[in-house]
Every structure is written in C-alpha cells, then in structure tokens.
Scaffold this active site. Structure first.
Site, PDB file in Angstrom:
ATOM      1  N   LYS A 198       0.742  -1.224  -0.035  1.00 24.25           N
ATOM      2  CA  LYS A 198      -0.057  -0.032   0.040  1.00 24.25           C
ATOM      3  C   LYS A 198       0.936   1.254   0.018  1.00 24.25           C
ATOM      4  CE  LYS A 198      -4.255  -1.796   1.694  1.00 24.25           C
ATOM      5  NZ  LYS A 198      -4.015  -3.606   1.830  1.00 24.25           N
TER       6      LYS A 198
HETATM    7  C1  LIG Z   1      -4.588  -4.401   1.157  1.00 23.60           C
HETATM    8  C2  LIG Z   1      -3.659  -5.507   1.098  1.00 23.60           C
HETATM    9  C3  LIG Z   1      -4.173  -6.813   0.251  1.00 23.60           C
HETATM   10  C4  LIG Z   1      -5.177  -6.879  -0.692  1.00 23.60           C
HETATM   11  O1  LIG Z   1      -5.020  -5.827  -1.883  1.00 23.60           O
HETATM   12  P1  LIG Z   1      -6.440  -5.332  -2.567  1.00 23.60           P
HETATM   13  O2  LIG Z   1      -5.889  -3.944  -3.375  1.00 23.60           O
HETATM   14  O3  LIG Z   1      -7.507  -4.813  -1.377  1.00 23.60           O
HETATM   15  O4  LIG Z   1      -6.799  -6.315  -3.289  1.00 23.60           O
HETATM   16  C5  LIG Z   1      -3.148  -7.827   0.200  1.00 23.60           C
HETATM   17  N1  LIG Z   1      -2.210  -7.980   0.931  1.00 23.60           N
HETATM   18  C6  LIG Z   1      -1.823  -7.084   1.791  1.00 23.60           C
HETATM   19  C7  LIG Z   1      -0.391  -7.648   2.662  1.00 23.60           C
HETATM   20  C8  LIG Z   1      -2.537  -5.944   2.040  1.00 23.60           C
HETATM   21  O5  LIG Z   1      -2.287  -5.092   2.850  1.00 23.60           O
END
Ligand SMILES: *Cc1c(COP(=O)(O)O)cnc(C)c1O
Length: 463
Positions: free
Chosen positions: A109
């Site tokens: 993120k």
């Molecule tokens: C947010 C997240 C996901 C999922 O990603 P999306 O874009 O919501 O599909 C997968 N793994 C981790 C570690 C995350 O923080």
C-alpha cells in the site's frame, strides 16, 4: 485526461478533482474516460528506471499537474523505498516474486499512499486549503496512510482502530508516529464500529464541507494509478533477464480488488499480460464470481491473511463497468440487485472475459503449506497474503507462460502466521525492530459520533 463515474451522474472531472472526490458523489467509482494504448512505447520503456517509468505512465492520466511538478512528486514518493528498483523482481527457478514491500511500512500500500500523500500536499499548496483525512483501519492501511502524510503542512490525519484488536506490531507502526498532524484514535469497540463512525461523519455533508474532510480509502483513483506502474516494471525486469519472454500471467492476492484492477488496466493499455490470476483466502466471493458469473455475499471468515478478509470489494464496480460494456444503467441495476438481495449475476457472453481472469482460493492450511514449501525449496520466507497467491498460482499454472506473483507484505509483519508454518524461523526487519520500546501516542475514543467530531474540531489543520 478527464474522469467519469461508473454510475453515470458525474463526468468531466480533472485528475485533481477526481483525487479530491475519492468516491464519486453519485455513489459510483471514478474511471478515466479512455484507456491509452501504449503498445508502441514498450520497447523504449524497457530500460527506464522505476520513477521514469512512473512519469511516462502516470503522465498519460494527469492533465492538470505540470510535467516538471509531477516528476518531482514521483521522485519524492519513491525515494522513501529502500530498494533501488523500488519493486524488485526476485527470481528463484521458475518462481518469480515481485516484492512490493520495500516502502516505509513494509506493505504494498506504500506504493500508492506515498504518492497520494505528495499529491495532496501539492494540491493544497495550489489551493491554499486544508485537509483533514479521516480513516478506519483493521491494521495495514492505517500505517501506510499515516506514513504518506506525516509531517505535511495543512494536512491532519485521524485514524481510528479497534483498541486491542489489531496486532501489537500494527498498532506500534501507527502510534509510534509522533508528528503533530497524526492522530491515532483507539476506539473502544470493533472494526465495524470504527467504519460506522467514519460513515456517519462523512454523511454529515455540512460538517464534511466545513472541516474539509478527505479520505484515503482504496477507491481513490490515484491509488489505482500508482499501482499500474509496477505491472510494467515487473514485465520489463523479467524480459531483461529472459529476452524471449512474450506473454506473462500475474497472480494477485486480492481483497478490495484494487491491486488486480490496476493489472487489468495495464493489460488494457497493451502490456502483454495473458491472464490475471485472482487469489483469495476463504473469503472467496471474487473467486466464485470469476468461475460462475454470480456475485454473492457470505459471512466474513477470519484467516491468516487478514488484509484480505473482505466480502464486498470496494473496487469491483470499476471492473463491472467494463464487463457490462460501459453501461452505467447496467452497473446501477447490478449494484441495486446486490444491495437489495445480497446477490447479482452477469453473463460471460463475450469470449474475452472468461479468458482474462482465472481465479482460485486457498484455505488456512493451504496457505501455511505454501509458506513451508517455498521455504523448503528456496529458503525464502513469504508472508501469508503472498502465500495465498503461491498456492492458487500453483493450481492454475501452465508450463508455457511464466507467472509473476505479487508479494504484498514483508513476512516480519505477519510473524504469528509464519510461526505456525515454520516454528523455527523468525523473520525480522530492522524497521520493525526499531519500533520495539519506541515512544507512542494515541487518544481514546468512545463509539460516539459527537466525540469524534469534537476531536476533529479541536485538532483540525490550521487554516
Ligand atoms: C491490502 C492488502 C491486500 C489486498 O489488496 P487489494 O488491493 O485490497 O486487493 C493484500 N495483501 C496485503 C498485505 C494488503 O495489505
């Protein structure tokens, strides 16, 4: 480039207007009016650094920030990553892992939220405004959002989390940030209580306008845009080492459908992606949809990959818009049926759709087994979200097309699950080690809308 809503009532927005709006004001999601085809640039882009690649790709979608200014924002956003490739491709035999966790909070993120924080800062400098970001987190998003805006002028961030219900490490990653503009609110309740509070302050439109409330949740267009870049970067890194590479598959551990939707757009732009392999944990509404065309809500299961413990994916509607031939009327009908009955269906009537996506899910046991397997074969420790993808990728792989697995978090962030799979292994990371014993700050908050509003009023960014 201009932006429009999937629901058809909002159109002709600039990039910065789309970023500030977040969720479209008609309840839909914002999309670019067109998706540029970049096939003819692929050869020239092959050798670009990550920030240069980002400038070329993101520049196509941003019409109202001058190129030099945008370049500065992008350079600054990726200078906080500790790997010189930003998102390096780790190749181990036939297994290709794209490591997206070299940013400040060790989760993918950061790729989007470092950029979004700098875009907000730029916009506020131009408009001389203030912004009060309010969010709710069950763990991962909160710290990445805080890292994106800490210390920035004219921005305050208020992050609610359920007291005692996030992991100790996740809480520390948030509360150890002592910048004056960061407010961690430990809510005496559940994650659902936090989300309900968030919804209630955002639905008070006069309050929202007066205090310039903003959101950083996963539906913000800038987040999707930033994530498109690493699909290109991964492809170029693989091609660098295997020049004969033609098409590739990407395997994406999926929760809110943001990451994989960015891959869908990269494919639309002409990147030679054969299939997008969608991997879920036991919360498999999306995997079921891509097998049957039926989108049906179930109860949330708690798993070893908590960032994917999601039933209703907030970005799914963006895909739906394309799958329903760009018809807002059909999107409205589908979403209404889903809201009213908990289920809706789509006919996979065009041959291209069912071939773009392949989907599968992994149980907790299969997730732990995948962590064990890659450790035994390659000595590599992987986090449980990535492991969900490794399991699903294994069941769906074809020998003739390489798969690139997206790795979404550093394993040290999820050491409890690793311990179950590999009791003798203790993944560590210096960033997390440094937090232990750090000074922290948080404020308690009751589950009470007025208490939250009072707190925001008292701590808002100075005008
Ligand atoms: C947010 C997240 C996901 C999922 O990603 P999306 O874009 O919501 O599909 C997968 N793994 C981790 C570690 C995350 O923080």
């Amino acid at each position: 480039m201009r932006y429009k809503s999937t629901r058809g009532q909002v159109s002709d927005l600039s990039f910065t207007e789309a970023v500030l709006m977040g969720l479209a004001s008609d309840g839909g999601l914002l999309l670019p009016e067109s998706v540029p085809d970049v096939s003819e640039h692929l050869e020239a882009w092959q050798s670009l650094s990550y920030p240069e690649l980002a400038k070329n790709i993101m520049g196509l979608y941003i019409g109202d920030i001058a190129a030099a200014e945008l370049g500065g924002i992008i350079d600054k956003s990726y200078s906080t990553f500790t790997n010189e490739k930003v998102t390096p491709l780790n190749r181990m035999g036939e297994t290709n892992i794209l490591e997206l966790f070299h940013g400040p909070t060790l989760a993918f993120k950061d790729v989007a939220l470092q950029f979004l924080g700098n875009v907000f800062e730029h916009i506020l400098k131009e408009t001389k405004g203030e912004l009060n970001i309010v969010g709710a987190t069950s763990g991962d998003t909160g710290s990445a959002a805080i890292a994106g805006v800490r210390g920035k002028d004219n921005i305050n961030i208020f992050i609610m989390f359920p007291e005692g219900k996030t992991s100790e490490l996740q809480e520390l990653q948030m509360t150890s940030v002592l910048d004056a503009n960061v407010h961690n609110l430990a809510v005496d309740g559940s994650f659902d209580d936090c989300q309900a509070l968030l919804k209630s302050v955002f639905s008070d439109l006069p309050f929202k306008a007066q205090y310039q409330l903003g959101a950083v949740n996963s539906v913000n267009w800038a987040r999707i845009l930033a994530q498109i870049v690493y699909f290109f970067s991964a492809y170029f890194q693989l091609k660098e080492e295997q020049p004969q590479t033609n098409k590739v598959d990407f395997c994406v551990p999926t929760g809110n459908f943001g990451d994989i939707f960015a891959g869908y757009l990269a494919r639309k732009m002409g990147l030679p992606i054969d299939r997008l392999i969608l991997a879920t944990n036991a919360n498999d509404i999306l995997a079921r949809f891509f097998k049957t065309g039926r989108y049906e809500r179930e109860e949330v299961n708690f798993t070893h990959s908590p960032a994917m413990d999601i039933q209703v994916s907030s970005n799914f509607e963006r895909y739906l818009y394309y799958a329903l031939d760009g018809s807002s009327a059909k999107v409205n009908e589908f979403m209404e049926s889903f809201a009213n009955t908990g289920a809706a269906s789509i006919e996979f009537n065009t041959p291209s759709f069912d071939q773009t996506f392949a989907a599968g899910s992994a149980t907790n046991e299969q997730t732990l087994a995948a962590i064990q397997e890659i450790y035994e074969v390659h000595g590599y420790i992987t986090d449980p979200h990535t492991a969900v993808g490794l399991h699903v990728g294994k069941t769906l792989r074809r020998t003739e097309v390489p798969i690139i697995h997206l790795s979404t978090a550093h394993p040290a962030k999820f050491d409890a699950a690793i311990k179950l799979a590999l009791p003798e292994v203790h993944p560590v990371h210096p960033t997390l080690e440094a937090l232990k014993g750090a000074k922290t700050r948080k404020s308690k908050l009751e589950v009470d809308e007025d208490a939250l509003k009072h707190f925001i009023k008292k701590h808002r960014a100075p005008e």
